[in-house]
Design a protein around this motif. Structure first.
Motif, PDB file in Angstrom:
ATOM      1  N   LYS A  72       0.822  -1.220   0.000  1.00 25.31           N
ATOM      2  CA  LYS A  72       0.000   0.000   0.000  1.00 25.31           C
ATOM      3  C   LYS A  72       0.853   1.267   0.000  1.00 25.31           C
ATOM      4  O   LYS A  72       0.394   2.328  -0.435  1.00 25.31           O
ATOM      5  CB  LYS A  72      -0.938   0.002   1.204  1.00 25.31           C
ATOM      6  CG  LYS A  72      -0.257   0.096   2.551  1.00 25.31           C
ATOM      7  CD  LYS A  72      -1.232  -0.064   3.700  1.00 25.31           C
ATOM      8  CE  LYS A  72      -1.663  -1.479   3.853  1.00 25.31           C
ATOM      9  NZ  LYS A  72      -2.505  -1.688   5.072  1.00 25.31           N
ATOM     10  N   GLN A  87     -10.068  -0.660   1.876  1.00 32.27           N
ATOM     11  CA  GLN A  87     -10.004  -0.177   3.247  1.00 32.27           C
ATOM     12  C   GLN A  87     -11.355   0.408   3.676  1.00 32.27           C
ATOM     13  O   GLN A  87     -11.803   0.198   4.822  1.00 32.27           O
ATOM     14  CB  GLN A  87      -8.906   0.879   3.385  1.00 32.27           C
ATOM     15  CG  GLN A  87      -8.706   1.394   4.808  1.00 32.27           C
ATOM     16  CD  GLN A  87      -8.260   0.303   5.765  1.00 32.27           C
ATOM     17  OE1 GLN A  87      -7.361  -0.476   5.457  1.00 32.27           O
ATOM     18  NE2 GLN A  87      -8.904   0.234   6.916  1.00 32.27           N
ATOM     19  N   LYS A 102      -8.825  -5.813  10.498  1.00 34.66           N
ATOM     20  CA  LYS A 102      -7.788  -4.806  10.719  1.00 34.66           C
ATOM     21  C   LYS A 102      -6.983  -4.433   9.477  1.00 34.66           C
ATOM     22  O   LYS A 102      -6.439  -3.337   9.414  1.00 34.66           O
ATOM     23  CB  LYS A 102      -6.841  -5.274  11.827  1.00 34.66           C
ATOM     24  CG  LYS A 102      -7.499  -5.350  13.204  1.00 34.66           C
ATOM     25  CD  LYS A 102      -6.510  -5.758  14.262  1.00 34.66           C
ATOM     26  CE  LYS A 102      -7.133  -5.629  15.654  1.00 34.66           C
ATOM     27  NZ  LYS A 102      -8.291  -6.499  15.825  1.00 34.66           N
ATOM     28  N   ASP A 103      -6.862  -5.315   8.517  1.00 34.20           N
ATOM     29  CA  ASP A 103      -5.946  -5.028   7.417  1.00 34.20           C
ATOM     30  C   ASP A 103      -6.276  -5.941   6.246  1.00 34.20           C
ATOM     31  O   ASP A 103      -7.225  -6.726   6.299  1.00 34.20           O
ATOM     32  CB  ASP A 103      -4.492  -5.245   7.883  1.00 34.20           C
ATOM     33  CG  ASP A 103      -3.479  -4.400   7.126  1.00 34.20           C
ATOM     34  OD1 ASP A 103      -3.860  -3.733   6.144  1.00 34.20           O
ATOM     35  OD2 ASP A 103      -2.302  -4.420   7.511  1.00 34.20           O
ATOM     36  N   TYR A 104      -5.479  -5.844   5.205  1.00 33.74           N
ATOM     37  CA  TYR A 104      -5.668  -6.680   4.027  1.00 33.74           C
ATOM     38  C   TYR A 104      -4.311  -7.013   3.419  1.00 33.74           C
ATOM     39  O   TYR A 104      -3.297  -6.375   3.716  1.00 33.74           O
ATOM     40  CB  TYR A 104      -6.532  -5.955   2.984  1.00 33.74           C
ATOM     41  CG  TYR A 104      -5.965  -4.619   2.562  1.00 33.74           C
ATOM     42  CD1 TYR A 104      -4.924  -4.530   1.636  1.00 33.74           C
ATOM     43  CD2 TYR A 104      -6.448  -3.430   3.105  1.00 33.74           C
ATOM     44  CE1 TYR A 104      -4.387  -3.308   1.261  1.00 33.74           C
ATOM     45  CE2 TYR A 104      -5.924  -2.204   2.727  1.00 33.74           C
ATOM     46  CZ  TYR A 104      -4.896  -2.156   1.815  1.00 33.74           C
ATOM     47  OH  TYR A 104      -4.358  -0.951   1.449  1.00 33.74           O
ATOM     48  N   GLU A 105      -4.297  -8.017   2.566  1.00 31.73           N
ATOM     49  CA  GLU A 105      -3.142  -8.323   1.715  1.00 31.73           C
ATOM     50  C   GLU A 105      -3.688  -8.621   0.332  1.00 31.73           C
ATOM     51  O   GLU A 105      -4.702  -9.298   0.195  1.00 31.73           O
ATOM     52  CB  GLU A 105      -2.313  -9.485   2.272  1.00 31.73           C
ATOM     53  CG  GLU A 105      -3.098 -10.750   2.567  1.00 31.73           C
ATOM     54  CD  GLU A 105      -2.256 -11.826   3.239  1.00 31.73           C
ATOM     55  OE1 GLU A 105      -1.152 -11.514   3.706  1.00 31.73           O
ATOM     56  OE2 GLU A 105      -2.728 -12.981   3.296  1.00 31.73           O
ATOM     57  N   HIS A 129      -5.892 -16.142  10.310  1.00 29.84           N
ATOM     58  CA  HIS A 129      -6.105 -14.700  10.272  1.00 29.84           C
ATOM     59  C   HIS A 129      -6.787 -14.216   8.996  1.00 29.84           C
ATOM     60  O   HIS A 129      -7.274 -13.085   8.956  1.00 29.84           O
ATOM     61  CB  HIS A 129      -4.775 -13.969  10.472  1.00 29.84           C
ATOM     62  CG  HIS A 129      -4.183 -14.196  11.833  1.00 29.84           C
ATOM     63  ND1 HIS A 129      -4.795 -13.775  12.985  1.00 29.84           N
ATOM     64  CD2 HIS A 129      -3.042 -14.841  12.218  1.00 29.84           C
ATOM     65  CE1 HIS A 129      -4.056 -14.115  14.038  1.00 29.84           C
ATOM     66  NE2 HIS A 129      -3.004 -14.768  13.597  1.00 29.84           N
ATOM     67  N   GLN A 197      -5.724  -9.187  11.713  1.00 30.10           N
ATOM     68  CA  GLN A 197      -4.479  -8.671  12.271  1.00 30.10           C
ATOM     69  C   GLN A 197      -3.803  -7.802  11.213  1.00 30.10           C
ATOM     70  O   GLN A 197      -4.196  -7.808  10.048  1.00 30.10           O
ATOM     71  CB  GLN A 197      -3.539  -9.818  12.677  1.00 30.10           C
ATOM     72  CG  GLN A 197      -3.009 -10.619  11.481  1.00 30.10           C
ATOM     73  CD  GLN A 197      -1.917 -11.605  11.861  1.00 30.10           C
ATOM     74  OE1 GLN A 197      -1.708 -11.877  13.034  1.00 30.10           O
ATOM     75  NE2 GLN A 197      -1.235 -12.134  10.878  1.00 30.10           N
ATOM     76  N   VAL A 198      -2.778  -7.063  11.618  1.00 33.66           N
ATOM     77  CA  VAL A 198      -2.013  -6.264  10.656  1.00 33.66           C
ATOM     78  C   VAL A 198      -1.258  -7.213   9.734  1.00 33.66           C
ATOM     79  O   VAL A 198      -0.704  -8.225  10.165  1.00 33.66           O
ATOM     80  CB  VAL A 198      -1.042  -5.327  11.398  1.00 33.66           C
ATOM     81  CG1 VAL A 198      -0.154  -4.575  10.413  1.00 33.66           C
ATOM     82  CG2 VAL A 198      -1.824  -4.344  12.260  1.00 33.66           C
ATOM     83  N   ALA A 199      -1.250  -6.904   8.449  1.00 25.70           N
ATOM     84  CA  ALA A 199      -0.641  -7.787   7.452  1.00 25.70           C
ATOM     85  C   ALA A 199       0.847  -7.966   7.706  1.00 25.70           C
ATOM     86  O   ALA A 199       1.551  -7.025   8.093  1.00 25.70           O
ATOM     87  CB  ALA A 199      -0.874  -7.237   6.059  1.00 25.70           C
ATOM     88  N   ASP A 200       1.330  -9.180   7.465  1.00 26.57           N
ATOM     89  CA  ASP A 200       2.752  -9.504   7.536  1.00 26.57           C
ATOM     90  C   ASP A 200       3.354  -9.185   6.170  1.00 26.57           C
ATOM     91  O   ASP A 200       3.055  -9.840   5.177  1.00 26.57           O
ATOM     92  CB  ASP A 200       2.916 -10.975   7.869  1.00 26.57           C
ATOM     93  CG  ASP A 200       4.377 -11.402   7.974  1.00 26.57           C
ATOM     94  OD1 ASP A 200       5.268 -10.559   7.729  1.00 26.57           O
ATOM     95  OD2 ASP A 200       4.619 -12.574   8.298  1.00 26.57           O
TER      96      ASP A 200
END
Length: 204
Positions: A72, A87, A102-105, A129, A197-200
């Motif tokens: 992003k 988002q 919380k997030d995406y990938e 997740h 969760q926040v993306a790794d």
């Protein structure tokens, strides 16, 4: 856009999946297709694998697509339009379905002619997740004769969806098995997952 978001939320709540046409406009689709990544084709992409991290394996008998992960922070302006809308969708789902997303990938995806992805679940066995799968198609002038359907396996039935430009398909990553059928044309999409969760970013 709220009307489209409403239809996605209603579908997820009632059936565990939703299909929303015109999630991206024709102009937005064309702008993404004109980015350097898609213009250069699979030369800019990596062969997709099965599994995650140390367990990642390449197996063309299961999947034959090529991918390019989006960050992003560095994505092109046309891709950022899609990521920003995703988002917005996350915030809307959290407000209406009271989820804690919380997030995406997301990665760009190319399926060469004749390639496929066998029946599978998107959620990993040792990593839960991924909550929602989101696929936005970029295929202009696509018709049934081209094949390439997304096939969902639901209780007692299967459903097929054409990968037409601008269409978003969203479904529960932990519940709905699905596959990508072979096509007579190259098949393009933005494929991703909404996470709790926040993306790794290590795989990007």
């Amino acid at each position: 856009m709220n009307e489209i978001f409403d239809s996605i939320v209603d579908g997820l709540a009632e059936k565990g999946y939703a299909v929303a046409d015109s999630f991206l406009s024709q102009a937005e689709v064309d702008a993404i297709l004109a980015t350097a990544e898609f213009k250069h084709g699979i030369d800019q992409f990596k062969k997709a694998g099965i599994g995650k991290n140390q367990g990642l394996q390449i197996n063309e008998a299961i999947r034959g697509d090529y991918i390019h992960w989006l960050d992003k922070n560095t994505a092109s302006a046309p891709a950022k339009v899609y990521l920003d809308r995703l988002q917005e969708l996350i915030l809307y789902i959290n407000r209406t379905l009271f989820l804690s997303l919380k997030d995406y990938e997301v990665h760009m995806t190319i399926y060469p002619i004749g390639s496929f992805y066998k029946r599978h679940l998107d959620q990993f066995k040792k990593d839960d997740h991924r909550k929602l799968s989101v696929i936005c198609y970029l295929n202009n002038d696509w018709t049934a004769i081209h094949g390439g359907n997304l096939r969902m396996y639901l209780t007692g039935e299967t459903l097929d969806f054409l990968p037409i430009a601008g269409r978003l398909v969203c479904f529960r990553s932990d519940q709905i098995e699905h596959e990508v059928l072979p096509a007579t044309r190259e098949r393009l999409s933005l494929t991703g997952w909404i996470l709790d969760q926040v993306a790794d970013l290590r795989h990007l």
